[in-house]
Design a protein around this motif. Structure first.
Motif, PDB file in Angstrom:
ATOM      1  N   LEU A 230      19.161  39.382  -8.461  1.00  0.00           N
ATOM      2  CA  LEU A 230      20.283  39.345  -7.563  1.00  0.00           C
ATOM      3  C   LEU A 230      20.837  38.045  -7.882  1.00  0.00           C
ATOM      4  N   THR A 231      22.018  37.915  -8.386  1.00  0.00           N
ATOM      5  CA  THR A 231      22.860  36.905  -8.383  1.00  0.00           C
ATOM      6  C   THR A 231      23.612  36.768  -7.043  1.00  0.00           C
ATOM      7  N   VAL A 232      23.741  35.632  -6.513  1.00  0.00           N
ATOM      8  CA  VAL A 232      24.337  35.698  -5.259  1.00  0.00           C
ATOM      9  C   VAL A 232      26.003  34.866  -5.442  1.00  0.00           C
ATOM     10  N   THR A 233      26.984  35.940  -6.082  1.00  0.00           N
ATOM     11  CA  THR A 233      28.104  35.487  -6.499  1.00  0.00           C
ATOM     12  C   THR A 233      29.213  35.232  -5.279  1.00  0.00           C
ATOM     13  N   ASN A 234      29.027  36.254  -4.364  1.00  0.00           N
ATOM     14  CA  ASN A 234      30.255  36.294  -3.350  1.00  0.00           C
ATOM     15  C   ASN A 234      31.438  36.453  -4.058  1.00  0.00           C
ATOM     16  N   HIS A 235      31.706  37.309  -5.023  1.00  0.00           N
ATOM     17  CA  HIS A 235      32.784  37.250  -6.024  1.00  0.00           C
ATOM     18  C   HIS A 235      33.858  38.273  -5.267  1.00  0.00           C
ATOM     19  N   GLY A 236      33.677  39.090  -4.437  1.00  0.00           N
ATOM     20  CA  GLY A 236      34.573  40.088  -4.241  1.00  0.00           C
ATOM     21  C   GLY A 236      34.458  40.542  -2.734  1.00  0.00           C
ATOM     22  N   TYR A 237      35.536  40.519  -1.932  1.00  0.00           N
ATOM     23  CA  TYR A 237      35.501  41.070  -0.516  1.00  0.00           C
ATOM     24  C   TYR A 237      35.204  42.420  -0.350  1.00  0.00           C
ATOM     25  N   HIS A 238      34.733  43.054   0.526  1.00  0.00           N
ATOM     26  CA  HIS A 238      34.197  44.530   0.382  1.00  0.00           C
ATOM     27  C   HIS A 238      34.523  44.902   2.022  1.00  0.00           C
ATOM     28  N   GLY A 239      35.456  46.037   1.851  1.00  0.00           N
ATOM     29  CA  GLY A 239      35.724  46.586   3.210  1.00  0.00           C
ATOM     30  C   GLY A 239      36.084  47.971   3.184  1.00  0.00           C
ATOM     31  N   TYR A 240      36.485  48.662   4.129  1.00  0.00           N
ATOM     32  CA  TYR A 240      36.546  49.789   4.354  1.00  0.00           C
ATOM     33  C   TYR A 240      38.012  50.443   5.214  1.00  0.00           C
ATOM     34  N   LEU A 241      38.587  51.411   4.392  1.00  0.00           N
ATOM     35  CA  LEU A 241      39.802  51.882   5.317  1.00  0.00           C
ATOM     36  C   LEU A 241      39.434  53.220   6.043  1.00  0.00           C
ATOM     37  N   LEU A 242      39.494  53.023   7.478  1.00  0.00           N
ATOM     38  CA  LEU A 242      39.082  54.373   8.194  1.00  0.00           C
ATOM     39  C   LEU A 242      40.329  54.997   8.098  1.00  0.00           C
ATOM     40  N   LEU A 243      40.113  56.618   7.645  1.00  0.00           N
ATOM     41  CA  LEU A 243      41.164  57.547   7.251  1.00  0.00           C
ATOM     42  C   LEU A 243      41.135  58.795   8.012  1.00  0.00           C
ATOM     43  N   THR A 244      42.090  59.151   8.261  1.00  0.00           N
ATOM     44  CA  THR A 244      41.967  60.688   8.948  1.00  0.00           C
ATOM     45  C   THR A 244      43.059  61.464   8.280  1.00  0.00           C
ATOM     46  N   ASN A 245      42.967  62.812   8.583  1.00  0.00           N
ATOM     47  CA  ASN A 245      43.740  63.770   7.875  1.00  0.00           C
ATOM     48  C   ASN A 245      45.090  63.888   8.978  1.00  0.00           C
ATOM     49  N   LYS A 246      46.264  63.357   8.232  1.00  0.00           N
ATOM     50  CA  LYS A 246      47.602  63.325   8.980  1.00  0.00           C
ATOM     51  C   LYS A 246      47.822  64.571  10.037  1.00  0.00           C
ATOM     52  N   ARG A 247      47.742  65.821   9.459  1.00  0.00           N
ATOM     53  CA  ARG A 247      48.169  66.940  10.379  1.00  0.00           C
ATOM     54  C   ARG A 247      47.293  66.907  11.673  1.00  0.00           C
ATOM     55  N   PHE A 248      45.968  66.769  11.155  1.00  0.00           N
ATOM     56  CA  PHE A 248      44.870  66.881  12.136  1.00  0.00           C
ATOM     57  C   PHE A 248      45.144  66.034  13.236  1.00  0.00           C
ATOM     58  N   TRP A 249      45.464  64.648  12.916  1.00  0.00           N
ATOM     59  CA  TRP A 249      45.845  63.582  13.719  1.00  0.00           C
ATOM     60  C   TRP A 249      47.213  63.914  14.801  1.00  0.00           C
ATOM     61  N   ASP A 250      48.315  64.439  13.888  1.00  0.00           N
ATOM     62  CA  ASP A 250      49.314  64.510  14.585  1.00  0.00           C
ATOM     63  C   ASP A 250      49.335  65.719  15.496  1.00  0.00           C
ATOM     64  N   GLU A 251      48.381  66.574  15.175  1.00  0.00           N
ATOM     65  CA  GLU A 251      48.431  67.944  16.345  1.00  0.00           C
ATOM     66  C   GLU A 251      47.432  67.720  17.533  1.00  0.00           C
ATOM     67  N   LEU A 252      46.759  66.444  17.301  1.00  0.00           N
ATOM     68  CA  LEU A 252      45.707  66.521  18.509  1.00  0.00           C
ATOM     69  C   LEU A 252      46.687  66.204  19.597  1.00  0.00           C
ATOM     70  N   PRO A 253      46.270  67.075  20.833  1.00  0.00           N
ATOM     71  CA  PRO A 253      46.801  66.556  22.339  1.00  0.00           C
ATOM     72  C   PRO A 253      46.950  64.990  22.385  1.00  0.00           C
ATOM     73  N   VAL A 254      47.913  64.647  22.830  1.00  0.00           N
ATOM     74  CA  VAL A 254      48.404  63.260  23.222  1.00  0.00           C
ATOM     75  C   VAL A 254      47.001  62.430  23.854  1.00  0.00           C
ATOM     76  N   GLU A 255      46.727  62.992  25.071  1.00  0.00           N
ATOM     77  CA  GLU A 255      45.614  62.091  25.835  1.00  0.00           C
ATOM     78  C   GLU A 255      44.375  62.270  24.797  1.00  0.00           C
ATOM     79  N   LEU A 256      44.158  63.002  23.935  1.00  0.00           N
ATOM     80  CA  LEU A 256      42.938  62.932  23.289  1.00  0.00           C
ATOM     81  C   LEU A 256      43.033  62.029  22.038  1.00  0.00           C
ATOM     82  N   ARG A 257      44.399  61.977  21.391  1.00  0.00           N
ATOM     83  CA  ARG A 257      44.590  60.956  20.733  1.00  0.00           C
ATOM     84  C   ARG A 257      44.323  59.545  21.096  1.00  0.00           C
ATOM     85  N   GLY A 258      44.762  59.267  22.504  1.00  0.00           N
ATOM     86  CA  GLY A 258      44.679  58.181  23.072  1.00  0.00           C
ATOM     87  C   GLY A 258      43.414  57.719  23.133  1.00  0.00           C
TER      88      GLY A 258
END
Ligand code: LMR
Length: 339
Positions: A230-258
């Motif tokens: 295992l060579t310790v290179t630290n050569h690239g940043y690694h991260g995640y994008l939290l994603l949802t389905n747009k229709r699911f999200w937009d159709e959520l009741p406002v208080e729940l989306r909050g």
């Protein structure tokens, strides 16, 4: 007497039933399927469980979060299609997996040695550039919710990778990113795209010679058990994008989306607070296992790798956006002429 009590019982029963039915009707239970490809005890796995706990507590069980780790439901590519179809409601893929669905800009995060520290990366992900990128994700039926800043990637293989020469001719597994493809070709290695769930076996059987990931993924996937170095290179940043389905999200009741929005904010803070410590603990555990050699680069060796990899920034400017790269350089004070 008996009739009276019978009618009472019937009325009470009806009321009770009615009462039970009423809230259910008014407040249908909502199920969120959260699919991911790492183990439940990797940072993303822990944050998904944390999110589940927060949401179920704060909605008194009205929203149920079902977490599916380890590619149980879908592998890398399939999970994004499943999200677009609405078969799942939440994902947190690594940025490298977004290019294949047309979000090429996110491959900018795969540029080697783009960030010197997590603090630099967060100037981008948690700042105005990140907000602009989230808007870009507002397409193709999905909505970007948050950036989860994991760690930096290291190299594993069956020999130390100290110089560009050491990479020559190796078959190295990558995620489905054109920037990572260019990164490995810049080192004269042979990039091979594989789903995360297939990497361990591919390393064990020699289908590929090596791979790149943060310590926490290397440890939780046991890659160190089938790789000599295992060579310790630290050569690239690694991260995640939290994603949802747009229709699911937009159709959520406002208080729940909050409620969900606050739970996402708290889970993001939780994720970003555990990622580094889990990564350090993973390195410790790998070292203690004695199952692979931990190779530390000298400053000269690190400079040699950076010099070999920096041209990838220019090579990929047309794909990810020259303007985006320049705005990141400006935000972090990155000066390519230093190399
Ligand atoms: C990989 O595919 O190498 C990782 O990005 C997987 C993950 O989600 O951490």
């Amino acid at each position: 007497m008996f009739l009276r009590s019978l009618s009472h019982a019937v009325i009470l029963g009806a009321v009770a039933l009615g009462a039970m039915a009423l809230p259910a009707v008014a407040q249908d239970r909502i199920t969120i399927k959260f699919s991911h490809v790492v183990t439940a005890d990797a940072p993303k796995g822990k944050a998904a469980e944390y999110f589940k706990r927060l949401v179920e507590e704060r909605t008194n069980g009205r929203v149920v979060v079902e977490v599916y780790p380890n590619s149980q439901l879908y592998k890398d590519k399939e999970e994004i299609e499943a999200l677009q179809l609405g078969a799942v409601q939440l994902l947190a893929p690594a940025y490298a997996k977004l290019g294949s669905m047309g979000l090429r800009e996110f491959e900018v995060f795969d540029l080697p040695y783009l960030f010197d520290s997590m603090a630099d990366a967060q100037k981008v992900t948690q700042g105005p550039i990140g907000q602009e990128l989230l808007k870009k994700a507002e397409s193709r039926g999905i909505t970007g919710l948050a950036f989860w800043d994991n760690s930096f990637k290291q190299m594993t293989a069956n020999r130390p990778l100290r110089t560009p020469e050491d990479f020559k001719g190796l078959k190295l597994r990558i995620q489905s990113s054109k920037v990572l493809d260019a990164q490995m070709r810049a080192l004269n290695a042979l990039p091979q795209v594989l789903a995360f769930s297939e990497v361990y076996q591919a390393l064990q059987t020699g289908v590929v010679d090596g791979q790149e990931n943060p310590f926490s993924n290397i440890y939780t996937q046991k890659f160190h058990e089938v790789q000599k170095a295992l060579t310790v290179t630290n050569h690239g940043y690694h991260g995640y994008l939290l994603l949802t389905n747009k229709r699911f999200w937009d159709e959520l009741p406002v208080e729940l989306r909050g409620v969900l929005t606050t739970a996402i904010k708290d889970s993001t803070a939780y994720f970003n607070s555990i990622a580094k410590q889990d990564d350090d603990a993973a390195l410790d555990a790998i070292r203690k296992s004695g199952k692979t050699d931990i190779v530390e680069l000298t400053p000269q060796e690190k400079a040699g790798l950076k010099k070999a990899l920096l041209p990838v920034h220019k090579m990929m400017a047309a794909r990810v956006g020259d303007g985006l790269i320049k705005s990141i350089y400006k935000a972090t004070g990155f000066d390519p002429s230093r190399f």
